[in-house]
Design an enzyme around this catalytic site. Structure first.
Site, PDB file in Angstrom:
ATOM      1  N   ASP A 418       0.867  -1.156   0.000  1.00  0.00           N
ATOM      2  CA  ASP A 418       0.000   0.000   0.000  1.00  0.00           C
ATOM      3  C   ASP A 418       0.911   1.215   0.000  1.00  0.00           C
ATOM      4  O   ASP A 418       2.104   1.095   0.271  1.00  0.00           O
ATOM      5  CB  ASP A 418      -0.846  -0.059   1.281  1.00  0.00           C
ATOM      6  CG  ASP A 418      -1.732   1.131   1.415  1.00  0.00           C
ATOM      7  OD1 ASP A 418      -2.241   1.577   0.388  1.00  0.00           O
ATOM      8  OD2 ASP A 418      -1.916   1.607   2.545  1.00  0.00           O
ATOM      9  N   LYS A 419       0.390   2.356  -0.336  1.00  0.00           N
ATOM     10  CA  LYS A 419       1.260   3.516  -0.320  1.00  0.00           C
ATOM     11  C   LYS A 419       1.100   4.335   0.960  1.00  0.00           C
ATOM     12  O   LYS A 419       2.010   4.417   1.769  1.00  0.00           O
ATOM     13  CB  LYS A 419       0.994   4.417  -1.533  1.00  0.00           C
ATOM     14  CG  LYS A 419       1.974   5.560  -1.648  1.00  0.00           C
ATOM     15  CD  LYS A 419       1.534   6.570  -2.643  1.00  0.00           C
ATOM     16  CE  LYS A 419       0.392   7.421  -2.127  1.00  0.00           C
ATOM     17  NZ  LYS A 419       0.770   8.301  -1.027  1.00  0.00           N
ATOM     18  N   THR A 420      -0.121   4.872   1.108  1.00  0.00           N
ATOM     19  CA  THR A 420      -0.319   5.799   2.210  1.00  0.00           C
ATOM     20  C   THR A 420      -0.210   5.063   3.542  1.00  0.00           C
ATOM     21  O   THR A 420      -0.850   4.047   3.733  1.00  0.00           O
ATOM     22  CB  THR A 420      -1.700   6.450   2.102  1.00  0.00           C
ATOM     23  OG1 THR A 420      -1.880   6.822   0.750  1.00  0.00           O
ATOM     24  CG2 THR A 420      -1.805   7.633   3.009  1.00  0.00           C
ATOM     25  N   GLU A 517      -4.582  19.842   3.279  1.00  0.00           N
ATOM     26  CA  GLU A 517      -5.181  21.131   3.588  1.00  0.00           C
ATOM     27  C   GLU A 517      -4.738  21.600   4.952  1.00  0.00           C
ATOM     28  O   GLU A 517      -4.391  22.760   5.140  1.00  0.00           O
ATOM     29  CB  GLU A 517      -6.701  21.012   3.559  1.00  0.00           C
ATOM     30  CG  GLU A 517      -7.280  21.233   2.194  1.00  0.00           C
ATOM     31  CD  GLU A 517      -8.704  21.729   2.282  1.00  0.00           C
ATOM     32  OE1 GLU A 517      -9.430  21.230   3.150  1.00  0.00           O
ATOM     33  OE2 GLU A 517      -9.066  22.603   1.511  1.00  0.00           O
ATOM     34  N   PHE A 558     -14.243  21.868  -4.115  1.00  0.00           N
ATOM     35  CA  PHE A 558     -13.385  20.952  -4.864  1.00  0.00           C
ATOM     36  C   PHE A 558     -14.204  19.773  -5.363  1.00  0.00           C
ATOM     37  O   PHE A 558     -15.114  19.305  -4.701  1.00  0.00           O
ATOM     38  CB  PHE A 558     -12.304  20.432  -3.915  1.00  0.00           C
ATOM     39  CG  PHE A 558     -11.460  19.369  -4.503  1.00  0.00           C
ATOM     40  CD1 PHE A 558     -10.368  19.724  -5.286  1.00  0.00           C
ATOM     41  CD2 PHE A 558     -11.738  18.032  -4.304  1.00  0.00           C
ATOM     42  CE1 PHE A 558      -9.582  18.742  -5.843  1.00  0.00           C
ATOM     43  CE2 PHE A 558     -10.953  17.059  -4.864  1.00  0.00           C
ATOM     44  CZ  PHE A 558      -9.866  17.415  -5.637  1.00  0.00           C
ATOM     45  N   LYS A 581      -7.109  27.809  -5.338  1.00  0.00           N
ATOM     46  CA  LYS A 581      -5.942  26.935  -5.324  1.00  0.00           C
ATOM     47  C   LYS A 581      -6.332  25.643  -6.043  1.00  0.00           C
ATOM     48  O   LYS A 581      -7.489  25.221  -5.987  1.00  0.00           O
ATOM     49  CB  LYS A 581      -5.480  26.647  -3.908  1.00  0.00           C
ATOM     50  CG  LYS A 581      -6.426  25.791  -3.108  1.00  0.00           C
ATOM     51  CD  LYS A 581      -5.869  25.480  -1.740  1.00  0.00           C
ATOM     52  CE  LYS A 581      -6.851  24.608  -0.956  1.00  0.00           C
ATOM     53  NZ  LYS A 581      -6.484  24.404   0.424  1.00  0.00           N
ATOM     54  N   THR A 695      -2.208   1.341  -4.848  1.00  0.00           N
ATOM     55  CA  THR A 695      -2.661   2.442  -4.031  1.00  0.00           C
ATOM     56  C   THR A 695      -3.965   2.999  -4.567  1.00  0.00           C
ATOM     57  O   THR A 695      -4.264   2.888  -5.757  1.00  0.00           O
ATOM     58  CB  THR A 695      -1.600   3.565  -3.988  1.00  0.00           C
ATOM     59  OG1 THR A 695      -2.153   4.679  -3.331  1.00  0.00           O
ATOM     60  CG2 THR A 695      -1.152   3.956  -5.365  1.00  0.00           C
ATOM     61  N   ASP A 870      -6.632  -2.320   2.929  1.00  0.00           N
ATOM     62  CA  ASP A 870      -5.628  -3.321   2.557  1.00  0.00           C
ATOM     63  C   ASP A 870      -5.977  -4.699   3.098  1.00  0.00           C
ATOM     64  O   ASP A 870      -5.261  -5.661   2.827  1.00  0.00           O
ATOM     65  CB  ASP A 870      -4.259  -2.913   3.115  1.00  0.00           C
ATOM     66  CG  ASP A 870      -3.898  -1.508   2.722  1.00  0.00           C
ATOM     67  OD1 ASP A 870      -4.092  -1.183   1.550  1.00  0.00           O
ATOM     68  OD2 ASP A 870      -3.436  -0.746   3.586  1.00  0.00           O
TER      69      ASP A 870
END
EC number: 7.6.2.1
Lengths: 1370, 353
Positions: A418-420, A517, A558, A581, A695, A870
């Site tokens: 996994d990444k995060t 953020e 967003f 932004k 991911t 995961d």
């Protein structure tokens, strides 16, 4: 509002029938007649009514036994094991006197031992389960009973109770939210334990009830809920509330599920709907299906074969018995008539078959399974005890949660990560920014000391003390009052959807939906633009110490398509301004044309940031006139009210106002990598382990992380990106990637120069463009050449791909690639790549990818992750590793191993896994050997004793051989053996390969062991037989009697197998010595005891070997026999092993040898190992710089923000925009646009440090972009790599001259290149992760910084030392 | 092992830093290098060679005479007679003449040998009651079921000693006579005692406690084994202490042989008187055999063996030859290993550097 994660139901394939049964059991009489619940009716505050339905109580029970049921249930379970039943069967056979060739105790003693060891283990496990159950069940919660709050244990909470929760408390059961302390019945929860998402979610009660508010009103609440029966769907709930003759629809939005934590909410009240085992958490927490290692499976096969072999031997001997009884035995009848039931030789043969089955059963040793378990348990403890896998920050040691998989850790070929939270820390830090064309950020000076962390407190009392920033020029610029800087931070403090909480004056807490953020707003806060609070219509900030309140006119929220957010505010002076932004891809297109020059500079900066793996955002503003605002406001209102296509119309309205903006700058947020991730990945890939990152993140982010953790490197031959939307396009892209790979590797194998050239021209990212083109649907007609039905190229072709490729595949393409008809293609393509990144994948897809590799590659897979998303992957991989990090404990609970840092993986695999595998293999080899050597003697004796199933040994010897005489040394070897020290296995990752190739224990090795065992048994039988049949004692008494023969053979056997274990043991600790010598000693002691007069006098019929040991072992000829037999057994083995080590040394032998010779400078091996790797590296060296295109990322939460909630003030709705249809269409076009623009400007802008930095996108530059960019950013050139060393030297000298204070450790002699390089290398990398790494070993660095070692290899003084000398001169 | 660190603070859960737990126990890791293996092989070869030569020389000094008397001499008559079970009760004696060409010097041992007699069958070996033989009264009258079908005789009396082993005792007896070149024939004196294991004679076989009763009284109520002519308490008419379960011949027989061809000690030359003080002189000898034991049922052979002994037994050529062969093989392997190491060895080369 938060979009509930789109979790497919299949994600939890877990509800076990067993589990359900168990729950029924524990609910006792109540649930015995429980029918399947069809709907649930719960009436608040009415226990009597609810009890009618006999819902499960909130008491959970995961334990299996209690004191009474333990013995029968456990025994029943154990006898379900085939092995145990088999031995029970043997035991029964032995009770038949005609068959019994051995006393009953030869089987029952080991069986009892095995059963009791297992029982003790089960009991301990269950004890801990009881303990944890008790702990959970006894947690306190406040229950509203008869109008007053009372403390109750969790287990006593009933369905229908109303309970009060306070901030940061765990939710005790699945609750219907009734009211909360927050306005509008809102409450915030964190669902990390449930689904792994760490961001907060909002729940709201039904508005009528939320008005009830306080306990007194709630006590009289008598609503009735009718809802669905318990299920495991986390994201769904449907029910109806009947109250005061009205119906209210209930959804998941009203539910608080067990396992969540209440956040940011002082208190709330909830009605228990599901309790205990019915809660969604428990319904999801099915047991992992039992995992078996490949060795286990092999072992089972082998045991079956041995059974076959046993039966064969039994048949041979039975036939022999038939013949013998007919030819000889029948004549011998006057001396020994057949036993009554036997009346002919056939029946006798039949009985003899069973007798031999009993005697020869020791080839399938009963102690095998239990010994294997003990060894694995030992290995698990070593993992738990490993101090180097202990994370002191989080006080978490590594934990082997499954004790049965250890040796599989030594065979891993694929890692799915996994990444995060796994590769990254999931901590965002504001790292760099570019304001009005000037870049700020920490100075990454590889040689200088760490810059000082800025202290904001004197400047700003509201600053967050945890915020780190190192570049004081930015602070200066703020203090000076630079307008752009001020606007920049004002934007950051206004344009967001963060909520603030100010408990006490000055103590601000931000609750951001995405950590990005939060990082930005915190940065603004520290630089003097403090966001204080917001109301639906205002935002209050403190700007440079002065409180300012802005009127919030609109939030243009967003979403994934817009990839930007804006706010429109009116400042106290009345001017209206739009702050925006967003991703640079979208934002830069919407700038006012006058920004051209600034945009070029800024986009350069963006490229640099992105190259460092930072997440970037561009910031812009636009001043609006009152008229413009009025006009737009009107159109916005229209769009907002539109009944149809509201989303589209809103988007159009937003688009309309977000134009002609003025660029302010850009921010760069670091998604901090975990400590040591790049090294770990480098080491693991050197160990030939393929790492796939799966991911849920966006492609850009994933690719960036790929680069920053060195999975993708700039010297990779090519990076393929698959992002097609249709089956055909995906197939085409895959096919094209394969063709390229074959082409490239062919040209490269033929003529390397050309191969490099070819790769040079092609830019991997173009692939994406083409893919998108076909994704549009138009292209597949034009190029039908790689026809969809074309079979994938022969796998051997794909297997021989040389060169380093990488594959990036998108979730939607992956969905096609995973379909049955394309999966082979996908696997062959992906497996030819060194690195594979799958982005935007769902949890289900993660599991599918793992299953795919398991299915097609027959390789051992390991999945590592930290979040609940995961879990599926962790469960389906052979080995699941959970990172016990920030995202809850779901992954850990599902995992087999858990620790808190990704970098511990290398130790887990390369040290523990390798050792475990090695030990287990050696153990098994020896174990089968010793049992064959032991048992086959009976077979040979059968030919001399009329196949009458007479044993060679004393029955006590047979009983004790496996469990006493030979068990401990082999256990000691299986637990403690080491071939090379731990440092070496990290230094030479290639040592890991034998495990992957399964070299140490396979069918061939097994047959060798068996052959050796049989050879030994032949020697053991025939040598004593030949010698003793003519030998006599010195008194003339012949030694050919049975008892002498038995004692001699047994003693020889014990000595031979002891010598053999001594040969096999590579690591003689005290324990090994004690066990080996102890076993021998024990053998003699026990034998003398059993042959003693005392025992004989008590049980003359049981111990009729009286005196044998004493007399036999006093005979010199017996010892000559033992010596001869031992020599004959051992010499061939010794010779064979010596030849193997000498002629075909394995890497481990060589490493060991070098270790032995004490060659500190591990030159020979280091070169051979590293050399191979470097060979690859140097080939692709020429391609440096080809990676022209910039990688970019943008920082946002993946969901829409709180924007609508904020502006609307109360009414919350879920806008469920499917995440999946996000497309990365913009990924490359803008890059090309930029590049075109840039090339039209002939010059490159001067960078901060005054050096001329080549534009990274220039294809011709041979500087690797990584080092290039960091040199620009850090203001200091990295250690250079280009051929042109002269230029580098100049650069270096310049740098040192510029910062004379930053001298390296001056005393380091120039000859110690490695010593100099090490800190240099580490510091050079400090730019990427300021956390710093533990300095790892030489080879790791060679692997990582291959270009650096090249300088070492060339035996010329490396640039750093030259630079240093220069500095000293100056 | 190591010391347990103080458990407090943020490192409370840190594993102990003990050598055991960290797998860093001091250890010896031997390796098969040419330096150790090759000398070891040569040394082994040398030791085996020396042992082999020494053993061979020792064995050369022994002498052995084997005489198959199954049908030899006048025994063919008895052989025929024993074919018929009904003649079992009749005695039959026969004589075999044989020369000894070279005197047997030193202690001479007299063995009887049987071929193809399986004392090592499982049921045969089990068919005995050690409890009875150690003199337990309960077992005496109530033999173990393992003795089946030799537990009770047809009258229902318990058999002592019970079981197939005792039942099939070898009951030929021998007298050896020396016919010197001059002078009369002299009966060769044989010591018929001290031919058992010490533990057997003194521990394993005991007569039931007799409390001033004669052996016959003790064994009253038991029957002799079916094939026996005499009860167990009358086995040795000459020496009353050699009767009952502690009879030497019985004990020798009860120690079952491991292989179907075996020899058992019958007696040792008593060297007190001339001309046997130095052993058996050369000359002609006759053996008078009381031929009782039938072997034709199981196609067996009977033999007598006269041998002198070394410290490790009779003429046992296998042991020295095996040692010599082994030593040669080890030497061969050692040479091959040396060549391989010298020519192709990888580690060897590296070590040279």
């Amino acid at each position: 509002m938060t979009v509930p994660k789109d979790i497919p139901d299949k994600w939890f394939p877990i509800v076990l029938p067993l589990k359900r049964k168990k729950q029924k059991g524990l609910n006792g009489a109540k649930s015995t007649k429980k029918r399947t619940e069809e709907e649930r009716r719960v009436r608040a505050n009415d226990r009597e009514y609810n009890e009618k339905f006999q819902y499960a109580s909130n008491c959970i029970m995961t334990s299996k036994y209690n004191i009474v049921t333990f013995l029968p249930v456990n025994l029943f379970e154990q006898f379900q094991e085939v092995a145990n039943t088999y031995f029970l069967f043997l035991l029964i056979l032995q009770l038949i006197p005609q068959i019994s060739s051995l006393s009953w105790f030869t089987t029952i003693v080991p069986l009892a031992l095995v059963l009791s060891i297992t029982a003790v283990k089960d009991a301990t496990d269950d004890y801990f389960r009881h303990k944890s159950d008790n702990q959970v069940n006894n947690r306190q919660s406040q229950v509203l009973i008869r109008g007053s709050l009372q403390n109750e244990k969790w287990m006593n909470v009933r369905v229908g109770d109303i309970i009060k929760l306070e901030n940061n408390q765990f939710v005790a059961a699945d609750l219907l939210l009734l009211s909360s302390s927050e306005p509008h019945g809102l409450c915030y929860i964190e669902t990390a334990e449930l689904d792994g998402e760490s961001n907060m979610k909002v729940r709201q009660s039904v508005s009528v009830i939320s008005a009830l508010g306080d306990p007194n009103n709630l006590a009289s609440f008598d609503g009735e809920v009718v809802c669905e029966p318990p299920n495991n769907k986390l994201d769904r709930f449907c029910g109806t509330l009947y109250w005061r003759d009205k119906k209210y629809t209930l959804t998941n939005q009203n539910m608080l599920l067990r396992g969540c934590v209440l956040r940011n909410t002082e208190a709330c009240y909830g009605l228990v709907i599901f309790a205990g085992p019915d809660t969604k958490l428990m319904q999801n927490s099915g047991r992992t299906k039992f995992k078996r290692t490949s060795i286990d499976r092999l072992m089972n096969t082998l045991v079956l074969w041995i059974f076959g072999f046993l039966v064969c031997m039994g048949v041979i001997l039975a036939v022999g018995n038939a013949v013998w009884e007919r030819e000889v035995g029948s004549l011998f009848q006057s001396y020994l008539p057949w036993d009554p039931p036997v009346d002919n030789f056939l029946f006798s043969a039949f009985l003899s078959f069973w007798s031999y089955v009993i005697i020869l059963n020791t080839v399938v040793p009963i102690s095998l399974y239990v010994s294997v378990e003990v060894i694995r348990l030992g290995h698990s403890y070593f993992i738990n005890w490993d101090q180097q896998m202990f994370c002191s920050q989080c006080n978490t040691p590594a934990e082997a949660r499954t004790t049965t998989l250890n040796e599989e850790l030594g065979q891993v070929e694929y890692i799915f990560s996994d990444k995060t939270g796994t590769l990254t820390q999931n901590i965002m830090s504001f790292n760099k920014c570019s304001i009005n064309g000037k870049t700020y950020g920490e100075g990454t000076d590889p040689l200088g000391p760490q810059p000082k962390r800025l202290d904001f407190t004197p400047f700003n009392p509201l600053a967050d003390p945890n915020f780190c920033f190192y570049d004081d020029t930015l602070l200066e610029s703020v203090k000076v009052g630079d307008t752009h800087t001020h606007k920049f931070f004002r934007l950051l403090s206004l344009c967001h959807t963060v909520m603030s909480e100010e408990k006490r004056e000055g103590e601000l807490f931000y609750k951001a939906q995405s950590p990005d953020e939060g990082a930005l707003v915190t940065a603004a806060r520290n630089f003097g633009f403090v966001f204080r609070s917001r109301t639906p219509g205002t935002i209050t900030t403190t700007e440079m110490g002065r409180p300012v309140t802005y009127t919030l006119l609109a939030i243009l929220d967003f979403n994934n398509i817009r990839k930007r957010m804006s706010v429109i505010v009116r400042n106290p002076e009345g001017r209206i301004c739009l702050y925006c932004k967003g991703a640079d891809t979208v934002l830069l297109e919407r700038l006012h044309p006058c920004n051209q020059e600034l945009m070029n500079i800024t986009s350069d900066h963006l490229n640099e940031y992105a190259a460092d793996g930072l997440r970037t955002l561009a910031l812009a503003y636009r001043d609006l006139s009152e008229d413009e605002w009025e006009a737009w406001s009107e159109s916005h209102r229209c769009a907002d009210k539109a009944a149809s296509c509201r989303e589209d119309r809103l988007a159009a309205a937003y688009e309309q106002i977000e134009q002609d903006m003025m660029l302010l700058g850009a921010t760069a947020i670091e998604d901090k990598l975990q400590e040591g991730v790049p090294e770990t990945i480098a080491v693991l890939s050197l160990a030939n382990i393929k790492i796939w990152v799966l991911t849920g993140d966006k492609q850009e982010t994933a690719v960036n992380i790929g680069y920053s953790c060195k999975m993708l490197t700039d010297d990779m031959t090519e990076v393929f990106i698959i992002s097609g939307h249709t089956v055909q396009s995906v197939r085409q892209e895959l096919g094209r990637a394969r063709e390229r790979m074959i082409d490239l590797s062919r040209t490269r194998d033929g003529e390397k120069e050309e191969g490099m050239e070819g790769g040079f021209m092609e830019n991997g990212f173009k692939e994406a463009q083409e893919g998108d083109g076909t994704g549009g649907g138009g292209k597949q007609l034009q190029c039908p050449s790689p026809s969809p039905s074309a079979p994938p190229p022969p796998s051997n072709l794909m297997d021989n791909i040389s060169g380093e490729f990488a594959l990036v595949i998108n979730g939607h393409s992956l969905a096609h690639a995973l379909e049955a008809d394309m999966e082979t293609e996908f696997v062959s393509t992906a497996c030819a790549c060194k690195a594979v990144i799958c982005c935007r994948v769902t949890p289900l897809q993660k599991a599918q990818v793992v299953e795919l590799i398991k299915k097609h590659k027959k390789a051992v897979t390991l999945a590592i992750g930290d979040g609940a998303n995961d879990v599926s992957m962790i469960k389906s991989a052979h080995i699941g590793v959970g990172i016990s990090g920030q995202e809850g404990i779901q992954a850990v609970l599902a995992s087999d191993y858990s620790f808190s840092q990704f970098r511990f993986l290398q130790r887990l695999l390369l040290v523990h896994g390798r050792w475990s595998y090695l030990r287990m293999c050696r153990f098994l080899c020896y174990f089968f050997y010793k049992n064959f050597a032991f048992t086959m003697v009976h077979f040979w004796f059968g030919f001399f004793c009329g196949f009458s199933a007479q044993t060679v040994y004393d029955q006590y010897f047979i009983t004790l051989y496996n469990i006493v005489y030979t068990s401990l040394p082999v256990l000691a070897m299986g637990i403690f053996d080491q071939d090379v020290p731990e440092q070496r296995s990290l230094e030479y990752p290639k040592l890991y390969e034998p495990g992957q190739l399964n070299l140490l224990f396979n069918k061939r090795e097994f047959f060798i062991c068996i052959a050796q065992g049989i050879y030994t048994s032949v020697v053991l039988f025939f040598v004593p037989c030949a010698i003793l049949s003519n030998a006599t004692q010195s008194t003339g008494v012949p030694l050919a009697d049975y008892q002498t023969f038995a004692v001699t053979t047994a003693t020889t056997l014990v000595i031979v197998v002891s010598v053999q274990i001594a040969l096999d043991t590579g690591f003689w600790t005290v324990i090994n010595h004690v066990f080996v010598w102890g076993s021998l000693g024990l053998y003699f002691t026990i034998m003398f005891a059993l042959h003693s007069q005392t025992l004989f006098k008590i049980f003359p019929n049981q111990f009729h070997f009286v005196g044998s040991a004493q007399i036999t072992l006093l005979q010199p000829v017996v010892w000559l026999t033992i010596a001869l037999a031992t020599a004959i057994c051992i010499v061939p083995v010794l010779a064979f092993r010596f030849l193997k080590v000498d002629l075909k040394p394995q890497l481990s032998d060589t490493v060991r040898h070098t270790q032995l010779v004490r060659q500190k400078k591990r030159k020979p091996v280091g070169r051979s190992v590293g050399g191979a790797w470097r060979g690859v590296g140097s080939v692709s060296e020429g391609r440096l710089g080809a990676r022209g295109s910039r990688r970019s990322g943008y920082a946002f939460a993946h969901q829409e923000g709180f924007g609508e909630l904020i502006t609307s003030g109360k009414n919350m709705r879920l806008s469920s925009l499917a995440l999946a249809n996000f497309a990365s269409r913009h990924s490359s076009s803008w890059i090309d646009t930029l590049r075109r623009k840039k090339n039209s400007h002939a010059h490159t802008p001067p960078s901060a440090s005054g050096e001329s930095s080549p534009a990274p996108s220039c294809v011709s530059v041979s500087v690797p972009p990584l080092s290039n960019s960091s040199s620009v950013l850090g203001g200091t050139p990295d250690i250079p790599i280009e051929e042109d060393r002269g230029a580098t030297l100049v650069q270096n000298t310049q740098t040192v001259a510029a910062s004379p204070t930053q001298t390296p450790p001056a005393s380091a002699p120039a000859s110690e290149e490695a010593a100099v390089l090490t800190p240099a290398a580490v510091r050079a990398h400090g730019g990427d992760s300021p956390g710093g790494w533990t300095v790892t070993l030489g080879t790791v660095q060679e692997a990582l910084f291959g270009w650096k070692t090249r300088t070492t290899a060339s035996n010329s003084p490396g640039p750093p030392s030259v630079a240093k000398e220069t500095s000293q001169i100056e | 092992m190591g010391k347990v660190k103080g458990k407090s603070g943020p490192l409370a859960r840190r594993p102990d830093n003990s050598a055991f737990k960290q797998q860093r126990l001091p250890a010896w890791s031997p390796m098969l290098t040419a330096n150790t293996v090759l000398p070891f092989f040569y040394l082994m070869a040398l030791i085996c060679m020396l042992l082999g030569v020494w053993l061979l020389l020792t064995v050369q000094s022994t002498q052995e005479i084997k005489l198959d008397y199954t049908e030899a001499g006048t025994c063919d008559i008895c052989f025929e007679k024993r074919k018929n079970v009904s003649n079992a009760a009749q005695t039959c004696t026969c004589t075999v003449v044989f020369p000894i060409k070279k005197a047997l010097k030193g202690d001479v041992f007299f063995y009887y040998g049987l071929q193809n007699f399986h004392q090592n069958l499982r049921r045969y070996m089990d068919s005995r009651d050690d409890g009875q033989m150690v003199g337990r009264k309960t077992n005496l009258k109530n033999p173990s079921s393992y003795c089946e079908p030799f537990t009770k005789n047809q009258n229902g009396l318990p058999i002592a000693p019970c079981g197939a082993v005792a039942n099939s005792i070898f009951n030929d007896s021998f007298t050896l006579t020396y016919h010197g070149s001059s002078g009369p024939s002299i009966r060769v004196p044989l010591l018929r005692k001290g031919i058992t294991w010490y533990t057997d004679k003194n521990v394993k076989y005991r007569n039931p406690k007799n409390d001033n009763m004669t052996l016959a009284q003790v064994f009253e109520g038991t029957a002799q084994p079916l094939y026996w002519q005499k009860p167990v308490y009358e086995l040795d008419p000459l020496d009353p202490t050699n009767n009952g379960f502690i009879n030497d011949d019985l004990i020798v027989w009860m120690r079952e042989a491991a292989f179907p061809n075996f020899k058992k000690l019958y007696g040792v030359l008593y060297r007190a008187s001339q001309p046997f003080t130095k052993g058996l002189p050369a000359g002609n000898y006759t053996i008078n055999i009381s031929y009782n034991f039938p072997v034709q049922y199981f196609q067996g052979r009977k033999e007598v063996v006269l041998t002198t002994l070394t410290w490790f037994g009779g003429q046992n050529h296998f042991l020295p030859v095996a040692y010599l062969v082994t030593s040669c093989l080890i030497l061969l392997i050692a040479i091959l290993l040396t060549v391989a190491w010298w020519k192709f060895g990888k580690n060897g080369k590296r070590m040279e550097e």
